[in-house]
Enzyme design. Structure first.
Site, PDB file in Angstrom:
ATOM      1  N   ARG A 116      -2.948   2.556  -3.153  1.00 16.20           N
ATOM      2  CA  ARG A 116      -3.700   2.645  -1.900  1.00 16.20           C
ATOM      3  C   ARG A 116      -3.337   3.917  -1.167  1.00 16.20           C
ATOM      4  O   ARG A 116      -2.255   4.454  -1.334  1.00 16.20           O
ATOM      5  CB  ARG A 116      -3.436   1.441  -1.012  1.00 16.20           C
ATOM      6  CG  ARG A 116      -1.993   1.244  -0.535  1.00 16.20           C
ATOM      7  CD  ARG A 116      -1.615   2.025   0.699  1.00 16.20           C
ATOM      8  NE  ARG A 116      -0.369   1.540   1.293  1.00 16.20           N
ATOM      9  CZ  ARG A 116       0.464   2.296   1.990  1.00 16.20           C
ATOM     10  NH1 ARG A 116       0.207   3.579   2.175  1.00 16.20           N
ATOM     11  NH2 ARG A 116       1.567   1.792   2.505  1.00 16.20           N
ATOM     12  N   GLU A 215      -3.289  -1.831   9.703  1.00 15.69           N
ATOM     13  CA  GLU A 215      -2.257  -0.934  10.242  1.00 15.69           C
ATOM     14  C   GLU A 215      -2.783   0.487  10.445  1.00 15.69           C
ATOM     15  O   GLU A 215      -2.363   1.208  11.357  1.00 15.69           O
ATOM     16  CB  GLU A 215      -1.047  -0.929   9.301  1.00 15.69           C
ATOM     17  CG  GLU A 215       0.076  -0.052   9.769  1.00 15.69           C
ATOM     18  CD  GLU A 215       1.309  -0.154   8.870  1.00 15.69           C
ATOM     19  OE1 GLU A 215       1.605  -1.244   8.349  1.00 15.69           O
ATOM     20  OE2 GLU A 215       1.969   0.878   8.698  1.00 15.69           O
ATOM     21  N   ARG A 219      -7.583   1.552   4.843  1.00 13.55           N
ATOM     22  CA  ARG A 219      -6.703   1.492   3.689  1.00 13.55           C
ATOM     23  C   ARG A 219      -7.648   1.441   2.506  1.00 13.55           C
ATOM     24  O   ARG A 219      -8.450   0.506   2.386  1.00 13.55           O
ATOM     25  CB  ARG A 219      -5.807   0.246   3.728  1.00 13.55           C
ATOM     26  CG  ARG A 219      -4.690   0.325   4.780  1.00 13.55           C
ATOM     27  CD  ARG A 219      -3.626   1.327   4.349  1.00 13.55           C
ATOM     28  NE  ARG A 219      -2.553   1.513   5.302  1.00 13.55           N
ATOM     29  CZ  ARG A 219      -1.377   0.861   5.278  1.00 13.55           C
ATOM     30  NH1 ARG A 219      -1.166  -0.066   4.374  1.00 13.55           N
ATOM     31  NH2 ARG A 219      -0.445   1.130   6.159  1.00 13.55           N
ATOM     32  N   CYS A 261       2.349   4.585  10.980  1.00 19.59           N
ATOM     33  CA  CYS A 261       3.778   4.440  10.680  1.00 19.59           C
ATOM     34  C   CYS A 261       4.262   5.702   9.981  1.00 19.59           C
ATOM     35  O   CYS A 261       3.640   6.158   9.018  1.00 19.59           O
ATOM     36  CB  CYS A 261       3.993   3.224   9.773  1.00 19.59           C
ATOM     37  SG  CYS A 261       5.701   3.023   9.216  1.00 19.59           S
ATOM     38  N   THR A 263       6.474   6.225   7.876  1.00 19.66           N
ATOM     39  CA  THR A 263       6.805   6.102   6.448  1.00 19.66           C
ATOM     40  C   THR A 263       5.587   6.388   5.562  1.00 19.66           C
ATOM     41  O   THR A 263       5.733   6.628   4.377  1.00 19.66           O
ATOM     42  CB  THR A 263       7.323   4.687   6.080  1.00 19.66           C
ATOM     43  OG1 THR A 263       6.264   3.743   6.225  1.00 19.66           O
ATOM     44  CG2 THR A 263       8.493   4.288   6.949  1.00 19.66           C
ATOM     45  N   ARG A 270       0.672   4.544  -1.573  1.00 22.61           N
ATOM     46  CA  ARG A 270       1.627   3.643  -2.214  1.00 22.61           C
ATOM     47  C   ARG A 270       1.025   3.225  -3.547  1.00 22.61           C
ATOM     48  O   ARG A 270      -0.041   2.614  -3.604  1.00 22.61           O
ATOM     49  CB  ARG A 270       1.884   2.409  -1.350  1.00 22.61           C
ATOM     50  CG  ARG A 270       3.184   1.697  -1.722  1.00 22.61           C
ATOM     51  CD  ARG A 270       3.522   0.607  -0.708  1.00 22.61           C
ATOM     52  NE  ARG A 270       3.021  -0.663  -1.189  1.00 22.61           N
ATOM     53  CZ  ARG A 270       3.690  -1.467  -2.023  1.00 22.61           C
ATOM     54  NH1 ARG A 270       4.889  -1.161  -2.446  1.00 22.61           N
ATOM     55  NH2 ARG A 270       3.144  -2.593  -2.427  1.00 22.61           N
ATOM     56  N   ARG A 299      10.142  -4.391  -4.031  1.00 20.42           N
ATOM     57  CA  ARG A 299       9.815  -5.482  -3.106  1.00 20.42           C
ATOM     58  C   ARG A 299       9.520  -6.733  -3.904  1.00 20.42           C
ATOM     59  O   ARG A 299       9.298  -6.671  -5.109  1.00 20.42           O
ATOM     60  CB  ARG A 299       8.526  -5.188  -2.323  1.00 20.42           C
ATOM     61  CG  ARG A 299       8.519  -3.956  -1.477  1.00 20.42           C
ATOM     62  CD  ARG A 299       7.147  -3.835  -0.823  1.00 20.42           C
ATOM     63  NE  ARG A 299       7.079  -2.708   0.089  1.00 20.42           N
ATOM     64  CZ  ARG A 299       5.985  -2.369   0.760  1.00 20.42           C
ATOM     65  NH1 ARG A 299       4.875  -3.066   0.601  1.00 20.42           N
ATOM     66  NH2 ARG A 299       5.987  -1.349   1.580  1.00 20.42           N
ATOM     67  N   GLU A 304       5.417  -7.008   1.878  1.00 17.94           N
ATOM     68  CA  GLU A 304       6.445  -6.065   2.220  1.00 17.94           C
ATOM     69  C   GLU A 304       7.830  -6.647   2.466  1.00 17.94           C
ATOM     70  O   GLU A 304       8.817  -6.134   1.989  1.00 17.94           O
ATOM     71  CB  GLU A 304       5.920  -5.339   3.464  1.00 17.94           C
ATOM     72  CG  GLU A 304       6.935  -4.530   4.130  1.00 17.94           C
ATOM     73  CD  GLU A 304       6.326  -3.356   4.840  1.00 17.94           C
ATOM     74  OE1 GLU A 304       5.199  -3.443   5.345  1.00 17.94           O
ATOM     75  OE2 GLU A 304       7.025  -2.347   4.874  1.00 17.94           O
TER      76      GLU A 304
END
Ligand code: ARG
Length: 348
Positions: A116, A215, A219, A261, A263, A270, A299, A304
């Site tokens: 993603r 988020e 996405r 975010c 990160t 990801r 994970r 998450e």
């Protein structure tokens, strides 16, 4: 939204990057600043303050947050990505540059592959600082574009606000529905006006998905069963092409694609597999050692903040900023090859 007029003492026992880098001096320096979208330090740190078990604990409300609150964000970005203030980001979404043949042709280990990226629209506030009307406009515009796509990407949009019970159940069965009430997003202000403006698009084959206003505003997801990483990346690249030809996404030469975010900055990518590693799961130090070499994050498969079940892990690239998309996927691919090799040795 919590007001942080005083230094949040509650983070003192937390091991988050927020707790590590928010010194009292930095707090004093930033506490009265506001971005053009009225985003404050109190908002930026609320998720990490409310959730001391955060790994990171901060969110940006807009692109300007990364500049205005740089004394806090910069060291966090440096520690997570190893990307310093002078470093530039570069994008490469060309599948021809990736060498990722299926590491598990017999289908013994890899259950599924998913890649993603996050995207946010240039000039709009990010999710933590956006209002209902703007969020709904995004949903309108993006779902219209998606519903016009043809060929492999053609599919259907499901809005959370008017979804039928049957659709809802089928999206849950497919694990496509994003979860409501995530406490990290909640405290970041990302669940405001829920469920308005949120939804999910997927193609007929269920190999291409877009989450709207979770988020991040978008996405973009490509996924399928098995370990054909090359094919998953190729489909994702074509979906990104299709969308970026019609929408301008927020991007900077230093931070790459802008995300809520820190990160996720940079490639915002990801790339992950769900993989069964029963022997390595009895040797978690070894698993972690290999993960470290290949810059992997481990994970559980239930999202998450979950842990492994029956030796099945979600393995993904950890680095995303200052390296290209191709390198992110290459990290994940090469790490998975190494994990499978070690798993086979242990099985003997
Ligand atoms: N804020 C959460 C934490 O610090 C998540 C961080 C990374 N994940 C994400 N989905 N942005 O633990």
């Amino acid at each position: 939204m919590a007001k942080t007029q005083e230094y949040p003492m509650s983070i003192e026992d937390s091991s988050s990057l927020l707790a590590k880098h928010l010194t009292k001096e930095i707090f004093e320096k930033l506490r009265d600043k506001r971005t053009v979208n009225d985003y404050t330090l109190a908002q930026a740190i609320n998720s990490g303050v409310q959730n001391p078990d955060s790994g990171t604990g901060v969110y940006a409300g807009d692109e300007q947050s990364y500049e205005m609150f740089a004394p806090l964000f910069d060291p966090i970005i440096y520690e997570y990505h190893g990307h310093s203030k002078e470093d530039k980001h570069q994008s490469d979404l060309n599948p021809a540059n990736l060498k990722a043949p299926n590491p598990d042709k017999e289908g013994k280990y890899i259950l599924s592959t998913r890649i993603r990226v996050a995207r946010n629209i240039q000039g709009l506030p990010l999710g933590p600082a956006i209002d209902k009307a703007k969020r709904e406009n995004i949903e309108q515009d993006i779902s219209n574009i998606l519903c016009r796509s043809r060929g492999e990407l053609a599919g259907t949009y499901y809005s959370l606000s008017n979804m039928s019970e049957a659709d809802r159940l089928s999206l849950i069965t497919d694990h496509f529905l994003f979860k409501a009430g995530d406490r990290f997003l909640q405290a970041a202000g990302l669940n405001q006006d829920w469920p308005s403006g949120r939804g999910i698009f997927h193609n007929t084959d269920k190999t291409f998905l877009v989450w709207i206003n979770e988020e991040d505003q978008l996405r973009i997801i490509s996924m399928q069963n098995g370990g054909d990483i090359q094919e998953v990346f190729t489909r994702l690249a074509s979906a990104i092409d299709m969308l970026s030809s019609q929408v301008k996404f927020a991007y900077s030469d230093h931070l790459g694609y802008i995300t809520s975010c820190p990160t996720n900055l940079g490639t915002a990518m990801r790339a992950s597999v769900h993989i069964r590693l029963p022997n390595l799961s009895d040797n978690t130090q070894e698993l972690e050692a290999i993960a470290k070499i290949y810059h992997l994050q481990i994970r559980g498969i239930h999202g998450e903040h979950s842990s492994s079940e029956d030796g099945v892990y979600d393995i993904s690239n950890k680095r995303r900023l200052g390296i290209t998309e191709v390198q992110c996927v290459q990290d994940m691919h090469d790490g998975v090859v190494a994990l499978i090799k070690r798993e086979q040795e242990l099985a003997r």
